[in-house]
Design a protein around this motif. Structure first.
Motif, PDB file in Angstrom:
ATOM      1  N   VAL A 189       0.741  -1.138  -0.007  1.00 36.04           N
ATOM      2  CA  VAL A 189       0.168   0.026  -0.030  1.00 36.04           C
ATOM      3  C   VAL A 189       0.802   1.335   0.086  1.00 36.04           C
ATOM      4  CG1 VAL A 189      -2.053  -1.049   0.974  1.00 36.04           C
ATOM      5  CG2 VAL A 189      -0.259  -0.174   2.497  1.00 36.04           C
ATOM      6  N   GLU A 190       2.068   1.195   0.403  1.00 34.93           N
ATOM      7  CA  GLU A 190       3.024   2.217   0.283  1.00 34.93           C
ATOM      8  C   GLU A 190       4.439   1.771   0.397  1.00 34.93           C
ATOM      9  OE1 GLU A 190       3.254   6.729   2.266  1.00 34.93           O
ATOM     10  OE2 GLU A 190       3.174   5.023   3.843  1.00 34.93           O
ATOM     11  N   GLN A 191       5.373   2.379  -0.062  1.00 32.94           N
ATOM     12  CA  GLN A 191       7.010   2.051  -0.287  1.00 32.94           C
ATOM     13  C   GLN A 191       7.681   3.274  -0.267  1.00 32.94           C
ATOM     14  OE1 GLN A 191       8.231  -1.091  -2.916  1.00 32.94           O
ATOM     15  NE2 GLN A 191       6.685  -0.665  -4.493  1.00 32.94           N
ATOM     16  N   TYR A 192       8.727   3.188  -0.051  1.00 35.79           N
ATOM     17  CA  TYR A 192       9.986   4.041  -0.250  1.00 35.79           C
ATOM     18  C   TYR A 192      10.968   3.248  -0.789  1.00 35.79           C
ATOM     19  CZ  TYR A 192       7.660   7.805   2.343  1.00 35.79           C
ATOM     20  OH  TYR A 192       6.583   8.370   2.922  1.00 35.79           O
ATOM     21  N   ALA A 193      11.942   3.551  -1.753  1.00 37.00           N
ATOM     22  CA  ALA A 193      12.976   2.789  -2.279  1.00 37.00           C
ATOM     23  C   ALA A 193      14.107   3.547  -3.060  1.00 37.00           C
ATOM     24  CB  ALA A 193      12.254   1.583  -3.121  1.00 37.00           C
ATOM     25  N   PHE A 194      15.314   3.525  -2.456  1.00 39.03           N
ATOM     26  CA  PHE A 194      16.291   4.271  -3.149  1.00 39.03           C
ATOM     27  C   PHE A 194      16.543   3.546  -4.648  1.00 39.03           C
ATOM     28  CE2 PHE A 194      17.890   5.943   0.762  1.00 39.03           C
ATOM     29  CZ  PHE A 194      17.997   7.473   0.487  1.00 39.03           C
ATOM     30  N   THR A 195      16.889   4.144  -5.574  1.00 38.92           N
ATOM     31  CA  THR A 195      17.263   3.609  -6.762  1.00 38.92           C
ATOM     32  C   THR A 195      18.950   4.019  -7.063  1.00 38.92           C
ATOM     33  OG1 THR A 195      16.643   5.746  -8.045  1.00 38.92           O
ATOM     34  CG2 THR A 195      15.261   4.005  -8.049  1.00 38.92           C
ATOM     35  N   GLU A 196      19.465   5.078  -6.273  1.00 40.05           N
ATOM     36  CA  GLU A 196      20.870   5.247  -6.395  1.00 40.05           C
ATOM     37  C   GLU A 196      21.062   5.795  -4.918  1.00 40.05           C
ATOM     38  OE1 GLU A 196      21.740   6.874 -10.900  1.00 40.05           O
ATOM     39  OE2 GLU A 196      20.800   8.345  -9.255  1.00 40.05           O
ATOM     40  N   LEU A 197      22.041   5.368  -4.508  1.00 39.25           N
ATOM     41  CA  LEU A 197      22.638   5.873  -3.175  1.00 39.25           C
ATOM     42  C   LEU A 197      24.202   5.673  -2.969  1.00 39.25           C
ATOM     43  CD1 LEU A 197      21.928   6.676  -0.255  1.00 39.25           C
ATOM     44  CD2 LEU A 197      22.092   4.116   0.460  1.00 39.25           C
ATOM     45  N   THR A 198      24.726   6.741  -2.475  1.00 41.26           N
ATOM     46  CA  THR A 198      26.169   7.036  -2.187  1.00 41.26           C
ATOM     47  C   THR A 198      26.048   7.687  -0.795  1.00 41.26           C
ATOM     48  OG1 THR A 198      26.790   7.536  -4.374  1.00 41.26           O
ATOM     49  CG2 THR A 198      28.479   7.987  -2.601  1.00 41.26           C
ATOM     50  N   VAL A 199      26.751   6.700   0.254  1.00 41.32           N
ATOM     51  CA  VAL A 199      26.942   7.103   1.451  1.00 41.32           C
ATOM     52  C   VAL A 199      28.220   7.768   1.757  1.00 41.32           C
ATOM     53  CG1 VAL A 199      26.855   6.195   3.799  1.00 41.32           C
ATOM     54  CG2 VAL A 199      25.392   5.217   2.284  1.00 41.32           C
ATOM     55  N   GLY A 200      28.182   8.948   2.533  1.00 40.90           N
ATOM     56  CA  GLY A 200      29.536   9.791   2.657  1.00 40.90           C
ATOM     57  C   GLY A 200      29.902  10.484   1.578  1.00 40.90           C
ATOM     58  N   GLY A 201      30.882  11.240   1.485  1.00 36.34           N
ATOM     59  CA  GLY A 201      31.495  12.043   0.669  1.00 36.34           C
ATOM     60  C   GLY A 201      30.818  13.418   0.042  1.00 36.34           C
ATOM     61  N   VAL A 202      29.457  13.823   0.950  1.00 35.71           N
ATOM     62  CA  VAL A 202      28.738  14.608   0.547  1.00 35.71           C
ATOM     63  C   VAL A 202      29.120  16.054   1.047  1.00 35.71           C
ATOM     64  CG1 VAL A 202      26.308  15.649   0.584  1.00 35.71           C
ATOM     65  CG2 VAL A 202      26.733  13.153   0.687  1.00 35.71           C
ATOM     66  N   GLU A 203      29.345  17.142   0.179  1.00 35.65           N
ATOM     67  CA  GLU A 203      29.712  18.438   0.619  1.00 35.65           C
ATOM     68  C   GLU A 203      28.520  19.204   0.761  1.00 35.65           C
ATOM     69  OE1 GLU A 203      32.525  19.673  -2.132  1.00 35.65           O
ATOM     70  OE2 GLU A 203      33.826  18.065  -2.299  1.00 35.65           O
ATOM     71  N   ARG A 204      28.956  20.338   1.629  1.00 32.91           N
ATOM     72  CA  ARG A 204      27.856  21.529   1.989  1.00 32.91           C
ATOM     73  C   ARG A 204      27.233  22.214   0.734  1.00 32.91           C
ATOM     74  NH1 ARG A 204      26.870  24.562   6.715  1.00 32.91           N
ATOM     75  NH2 ARG A 204      28.207  23.307   7.862  1.00 32.91           N
ATOM     76  N   LYS A 205      28.071  22.407  -0.240  1.00 31.89           N
ATOM     77  CA  LYS A 205      27.671  23.047  -1.361  1.00 31.89           C
ATOM     78  C   LYS A 205      26.161  22.228  -2.177  1.00 31.89           C
ATOM     79  CE  LYS A 205      31.215  21.017  -4.550  1.00 31.89           C
ATOM     80  NZ  LYS A 205      32.329  21.387  -5.368  1.00 31.89           N
ATOM     81  N   GLN A 206      26.302  20.879  -1.882  1.00 33.49           N
ATOM     82  CA  GLN A 206      25.400  20.110  -2.665  1.00 33.49           C
ATOM     83  C   GLN A 206      24.038  20.260  -1.873  1.00 33.49           C
ATOM     84  OE1 GLN A 206      28.190  16.591  -2.428  1.00 33.49           O
ATOM     85  NE2 GLN A 206      26.578  15.628  -3.831  1.00 33.49           N
ATOM     86  N   ILE A 207      24.051  21.136  -0.702  1.00 34.02           N
ATOM     87  CA  ILE A 207      22.839  21.350   0.095  1.00 34.02           C
ATOM     88  C   ILE A 207      22.469  22.567  -0.370  1.00 34.02           C
ATOM     89  CG2 ILE A 207      21.875  21.318   2.308  1.00 34.02           C
ATOM     90  CD1 ILE A 207      22.923  18.634   1.567  1.00 34.02           C
ATOM     91  N   ARG A 208      23.052  23.485  -1.086  1.00 32.46           N
ATOM     92  CA  ARG A 208      22.633  24.757  -1.178  1.00 32.46           C
ATOM     93  C   ARG A 208      21.489  24.949  -2.107  1.00 32.46           C
ATOM     94  NH1 ARG A 208      28.422  26.460  -2.269  1.00 32.46           N
ATOM     95  NH2 ARG A 208      29.477  26.620  -0.085  1.00 32.46           N
ATOM     96  N   PRO A 209      20.459  25.702  -1.993  1.00 28.98           N
ATOM     97  CA  PRO A 209      19.336  25.840  -2.892  1.00 28.98           C
ATOM     98  C   PRO A 209      19.647  26.475  -4.280  1.00 28.98           C
ATOM     99  CG  PRO A 209      19.065  27.314  -1.087  1.00 28.98           C
ATOM    100  CD  PRO A 209      20.121  26.585  -0.622  1.00 28.98           C
ATOM    101  N   ARG A 210      19.104  26.297  -5.240  1.00 32.75           N
ATOM    102  CA  ARG A 210      19.124  26.887  -6.537  1.00 32.75           C
ATOM    103  C   ARG A 210      18.224  28.066  -6.546  1.00 32.75           C
ATOM    104  NH1 ARG A 210      18.653  21.610  -8.287  1.00 32.75           N
ATOM    105  NH2 ARG A 210      16.699  22.182  -9.783  1.00 32.75           N
ATOM    106  N   TYR A 211      17.083  27.985  -6.075  1.00 33.89           N
ATOM    107  CA  TYR A 211      16.056  28.823  -6.207  1.00 33.89           C
ATOM    108  C   TYR A 211      16.110  29.961  -5.255  1.00 33.89           C
ATOM    109  CZ  TYR A 211      14.323  24.752  -9.101  1.00 33.89           C
ATOM    110  OH  TYR A 211      14.258  23.787  -9.949  1.00 33.89           O
ATOM    111  N   ALA A 212      15.478  31.022  -5.597  1.00 33.41           N
ATOM    112  CA  ALA A 212      15.565  32.370  -4.926  1.00 33.41           C
ATOM    113  C   ALA A 212      14.709  32.734  -4.014  1.00 33.41           C
ATOM    114  CB  ALA A 212      15.960  33.605  -5.872  1.00 33.41           C
TER     115      ALA A 212
END
Length: 350
Positions: free
Chosen positions: A183-206
């Motif tokens: 009746v409901e499910q969540y599933a990763f199709t791609e995943l990389t654990v670790g190695g994430v930088e703060r700039k990847q969190i910055r929003p693109r929209y104003a």
């Protein structure tokens, strides 16, 4: 021939027992705590699917955890372009342009924060499940460990969890009905654990709209917990009232009484408001209406009704002159029991 049948039955039984490994309570608790911790605290970047009923959504998500706290960006890949950014407890939605109705943006921005779906209440509610280990399955290219949480009652969905044996990260979770239908499910199709930088969190929209600000919400009387004046008699086992409040719903001028219950795995909202008053016929003058109050029609009762919408069940009924709507991502037995148990709270004599 009889001996051959006995031998075949023994082989089949051994195969089944080998594929399903029932865990002890302590074993299940240890594994679930590890999965919950990794899914809430690990940094990662990935893409996941959310299927509920006939709806299917795709999200891109990235999370950074460092000495300053937790930062996360979640972006739906279909529909209206938007980014939901969490800076510790602060949640904001960023859009390319100013929306026509900010309230709609706030409602649509609220989503479960997969993979951080297992909280302390869910861990405490493990006693209501038999937990088994199933054979490994591949998810997002990872040979995942699999757990089956089989409820011991009709008050919870069956849950199936897939997790990374290396990091403990939750990779996939499915809720199944009593008919063993997803009746409901969540599933990763791609995943990389670790190695994430703060700039990847910055929003693109104003354009920014704040969805949740901890300090402001604590000081906001509209969001402060209040006595709704109602109670649930005989709350289903494992559930508890998390919060009572008055909330604005739709275009209603008067706030609606709201109760929120949960067992950690599912959540239930109860909305209570006065029934709409019947409209008088056009031929009745105000003086005539005022002179015959005893002939006034009572509010029309809300019919007892149970509606299923995938993982969500909705139950409605009337209590005195009040409308009661109970809805949640729980089995129908839960919303029905809570709805039938709703009653005005009796003041405690002092």
């Amino acid at each position: 021939m009889r001996g051959l049948l006995v031998l075949l039955l023994a082989v089949c039984c051994n195969a089944v027992s080998a594929s399903v490994d029932l865990l002890t309570n302590s074993e299940a608790l240890s594994i679930i705590k590890r999965v919950a911790g990794a899914s809430r605290k690990a940094g990662f970047v990935g893409t996941y699917l959310h299927q509920h009923g006939a709806e299917l959504e795709t999200f891109r998500v990235a999370r950074v955890v460092d000495a300053d706290g937790e930062y996360e960006k979640r972006e739906p890949l279909e529909g209206v372009a938007r980014e939901i950014v969490r800076n510790n407890g602060q949640v904001s939605c960023y859009l390319p342009d100013a929306p026509a109705n900010p309230a709609d943006v706030k409602r649509n921005a609220l989503t479960k924060l997969f993979p951080a779906l297992i909280n302390d209440d869910a861990i405490a509610a493990l006693s209501f499940f038999n937990v088994s280990r199933l054979p490994n399955e591949r998810v997002a290219g990872i040979d995942a460990n699999v757990l089956l949480l089989d409820p011991r009652d009709a008050l919870r969905y069956t849950r199936k969890l897939w997790f990374d044996p290396s990091s403990g990260m939750l990779l996939k979770i499915a809720s199944l009905s009593r008919k063993n239908e997803i009746v409901e499910q969540y599933a990763f199709t791609e995943l990389t654990v670790g190695g994430v930088e703060r700039k990847q969190i910055r929003p693109r929209y104003a354009h920014r709209i704040d969805i949740f600000t901890p300090d402001r919400n604590r000081a906001d009387p509209a969001r402060t917990q209040v006595d709704s004046g109602w109670e649930v008699r005989s709350i289903p086992a494992g559930y508890r009232v998390v919060r009572e409040s008055k909330v604005a719903v739709g275009n209603r001028l008067t706030p609606v009484s709201h109760m929120w219950l949960s067992d950690g795995w599912g959540a239930v909202s109860v909305f209570i408001e006065p029934l709409p008053k019947p409209k008088h016929s056009g031929g009745d003058t105000p003086a005539k209406q005022a002179s015959a109050p005893e002939q006034a029609k009572p509010p029309a009762a809300v019919p007892h009704m149970l509606i299923n919408q995938g993982v969500v069940n909705v139950y409605t009924r009337s209590v005195n002159d009040m409308s009661v709507v109970v809805m949640g991502d729980v089995p129908d037995a839960v919303v029905t029991a809570i709805g039938n148990g709703i009653a005005p709270r009796v003041p405690i004599a002092r």
